[in-house]
Scaffold this motif. Structure first.
Motif, mmCIF file in Angstrom:
data_model
loop_
_atom_site.group_PDB
_atom_site.id
_atom_site.type_symbol
_atom_site.label_atom_id
_atom_site.label_comp_id
_atom_site.label_asym_id
_atom_site.label_seq_id
_atom_site.Cartn_x
_atom_site.Cartn_y
_atom_site.Cartn_z
ATOM 1 N N VAL A 103 0.817 -1.209 0.000
ATOM 2 C CA VAL A 103 0.000 0.000 0.000
ATOM 3 C C VAL A 103 0.856 1.267 0.000
ATOM 4 O O VAL A 103 0.469 2.290 -0.569
ATOM 5 N N GLY A 104 2.030 1.193 0.611
ATOM 6 C CA GLY A 104 2.899 2.361 0.768
ATOM 7 C C GLY A 104 3.198 3.132 -0.506
ATOM 8 O O GLY A 104 3.004 4.352 -0.548
ATOM 9 N N PRO A 105 3.662 2.483 -1.567
ATOM 10 C CA PRO A 105 3.985 3.236 -2.782
ATOM 11 C C PRO A 105 2.799 4.018 -3.360
ATOM 12 O O PRO A 105 2.955 5.149 -3.801
ATOM 13 N N ALA A 106 1.611 3.428 -3.337
ATOM 14 C CA ALA A 106 0.429 4.142 -3.840
ATOM 15 C C ALA A 106 0.042 5.273 -2.890
ATOM 16 O O ALA A 106 -0.328 6.367 -3.329
ATOM 17 N N LEU A 107 0.158 5.028 -1.602
ATOM 18 C CA LEU A 107 -0.180 6.050 -0.608
ATOM 19 C C LEU A 107 0.765 7.244 -0.697
ATOM 20 O O LEU A 107 0.338 8.395 -0.601
ATOM 21 N N PHE A 108 2.038 6.963 -0.921
ATOM 22 C CA PHE A 108 3.036 8.032 -0.942
ATOM 23 C C PHE A 108 3.285 8.623 -2.329
ATOM 24 O O PHE A 108 4.133 9.507 -2.473
ATOM 25 N N TYR A 109 2.570 8.175 -3.350
ATOM 26 C CA TYR A 109 2.822 8.642 -4.716
ATOM 27 C C TYR A 109 2.801 10.170 -4.838
ATOM 28 O O TYR A 109 3.797 10.768 -5.236
ATOM 29 N N PRO A 110 1.700 10.845 -4.505
ATOM 30 C CA PRO A 110 1.721 12.306 -4.678
ATOM 31 C C PRO A 110 2.641 13.004 -3.686
ATOM 32 O O PRO A 110 3.263 14.017 -4.016
ATOM 33 N N ILE A 111 2.753 12.456 -2.495
ATOM 34 C CA ILE A 111 3.614 13.056 -1.476
ATOM 35 C C ILE A 111 5.072 13.018 -1.924
ATOM 36 O O ILE A 111 5.827 13.965 -1.712
ATOM 37 N N SER A 112 5.467 11.932 -2.585
ATOM 38 C CA SER A 112 6.850 11.825 -3.030
ATOM 39 C C SER A 112 7.185 12.877 -4.078
ATOM 40 O O SER A 112 8.293 13.405 -4.101
ATOM 41 N N PHE A 113 6.233 13.242 -4.926
ATOM 42 C CA PHE A 113 6.483 14.277 -5.923
ATOM 43 C C PHE A 113 6.615 15.651 -5.281
ATOM 44 O O PHE A 113 7.528 16.409 -5.604
ATOM 45 N N THR A 114 5.705 15.985 -4.369
ATOM 46 C CA THR A 114 5.797 17.306 -3.737
ATOM 47 C C THR A 114 6.991 17.380 -2.791
ATOM 48 O O THR A 114 7.619 18.433 -2.671
ATOM 49 N N LEU A 115 7.333 16.266 -2.136
ATOM 50 C CA LEU A 115 8.507 16.255 -1.273
ATOM 51 C C LEU A 115 9.774 16.427 -2.101
ATOM 52 O O LEU A 115 10.661 17.197 -1.731
ATOM 53 N N TRP A 116 9.856 15.746 -3.242
ATOM 54 C CA TRP A 116 11.037 15.903 -4.082
ATOM 55 C C TRP A 116 11.099 17.312 -4.655
ATOM 56 O O TRP A 116 12.173 17.870 -4.828
ATOM 57 N N GLN A 117 9.951 17.906 -4.942
ATOM 58 C CA GLN A 117 9.931 19.304 -5.402
ATOM 59 C C GLN A 117 10.545 20.199 -4.328
ATOM 60 O O GLN A 117 11.326 21.099 -4.628
ATOM 61 N N ALA A 118 10.198 19.942 -3.070
ATOM 62 C CA ALA A 118 10.758 20.733 -1.964
ATOM 63 C C ALA A 118 12.266 20.538 -1.854
ATOM 64 O O ALA A 118 13.016 21.501 -1.677
ATOM 65 N N VAL A 119 12.718 19.290 -1.975
ATOM 66 C CA VAL A 119 14.155 19.016 -1.898
ATOM 67 C C VAL A 119 14.879 19.685 -3.075
ATOM 68 O O VAL A 119 15.949 20.271 -2.910
ATOM 69 N N ASP A 120 14.272 19.626 -4.258
ATOM 70 C CA ASP A 120 14.872 20.255 -5.432
ATOM 71 C C ASP A 120 14.960 21.773 -5.255
ATOM 72 O O ASP A 120 15.974 22.388 -5.582
ATOM 73 N N LEU A 121 13.921 22.386 -4.712
ATOM 74 C CA LEU A 121 13.962 23.830 -4.449
ATOM 75 C C LEU A 121 15.004 24.165 -3.390
ATOM 76 O O LEU A 121 15.629 25.216 -3.438
ATOM 77 N N TRP A 122 15.182 23.274 -2.422
ATOM 78 C CA TRP A 122 16.191 23.462 -1.384
ATOM 79 C C TRP A 122 17.586 23.427 -2.011
ATOM 80 O O TRP A 122 18.433 24.260 -1.727
ATOM 81 N N MET A 123 17.817 22.451 -2.894
ATOM 82 C CA MET A 123 19.142 22.309 -3.497
ATOM 83 C C MET A 123 19.402 23.350 -4.592
ATOM 84 O O MET A 123 20.535 23.787 -4.752
ATOM 85 N N ARG A 124 18.354 23.706 -5.341
ATOM 86 C CA ARG A 124 18.498 24.666 -6.443
ATOM 87 C C ARG A 124 17.412 25.730 -6.331
ATOM 88 O O ARG A 124 16.366 25.617 -6.964
ATOM 89 N N PRO A 125 17.626 26.756 -5.511
ATOM 90 C CA PRO A 125 16.610 27.800 -5.383
ATOM 91 C C PRO A 125 16.311 28.429 -6.743
ATOM 92 O O PRO A 125 17.201 28.586 -7.578
ATOM 93 N N PRO A 126 15.041 28.777 -6.985
ATOM 94 C CA PRO A 126 14.698 29.364 -8.286
ATOM 95 C C PRO A 126 15.282 30.763 -8.433
ATOM 96 O O PRO A 126 15.458 31.497 -7.462
ATOM 97 N N THR A 127 15.597 31.116 -9.655
ATOM 98 C CA THR A 127 16.109 32.447 -9.947
ATOM 99 C C THR A 127 14.951 33.359 -10.302
ATOM 100 O O THR A 127 13.837 32.903 -10.587
ATOM 101 N N GLU A 128 15.199 34.651 -10.302
ATOM 102 C CA GLU A 128 14.171 35.618 -10.703
ATOM 103 C C GLU A 128 13.687 35.321 -12.119
ATOM 104 O O GLU A 128 12.507 35.408 -12.420
ATOM 105 N N ARG A 129 14.616 34.967 -12.970
ATOM 106 C CA ARG A 129 14.281 34.679 -14.365
ATOM 107 C C ARG A 129 13.356 33.473 -14.474
ATOM 108 O O ARG A 129 12.402 33.469 -15.239
#
Length: 139
Positions: A103-129
């Motif tokens: 059940v875990g992979p289906a339960l965490f499917y959308p959470i894993s995308f938004t969590l990875w988005q957060a980690v990606d923003l943490w590692m590579r902050p967006p630029t003004e451009r």
């Protein structure tokens, strides 16, 4: 390459938003998903794209899903063994852990995308451009 912007959510706020299935950037609860498994390319509130120019974004999200699922399996094992020690019912623990693993992979499917988005923003902050829609975060 433009400098990262100054007005940026804190790292704990980014991660909390990701864990709560919200857009890591603006905190909108609708974020990138229109259903549990259907997502769109950008946040419905701020328009921030979840891929940010990275064609392999899904690999990070899958990794986050695996970490969340294995972490839940480990926590389940620890709780069940802790509650039933010293006579641990191995068959029951195994069945519960297999259920969590299925059940875990289906339960965490959308959470894993938004969590990875957060980690990606943490590692590579967006630029003004990038935020102005004039470019992406490709390196």
């Amino acid at each position: 390459m433009a400098e990262p912007i100054d007005d940026f959510p804190s790292r704990p706020r980014l991660l909390l938003r990701g864990l709560l299935r919200r857009c890591a950037w603006c905190g909108d609860r609708r974020a990138y998903f229109v259903g549990w498994f259907r997502r769109q390319e950008s946040c419905r509130n701020c328009g921030h794209g979840y891929r940010r120019g990275d064609s392999a974004f899904e690999l990070g999200a899958i990794t986050a899903n695996i970490i969340l699922t294995f972490g839940t399996i480990l926590l389940t094992i620890l709780v069940l063994v802790g509650l039933t020690a010293p006579d641990v019912p191995i068959a029951t623990v195994t069945m519960v852990v297999v259920g969590v693993g299925l059940v875990g992979p289906a339960l965490f499917y959308p959470i894993s995308f938004t969590l990875w988005q957060a980690v990606d923003l943490w590692m590579r902050p967006p630029t003004e451009r990038e935020l102005a829609g004039e470019g992406d975060a490709t390196l």
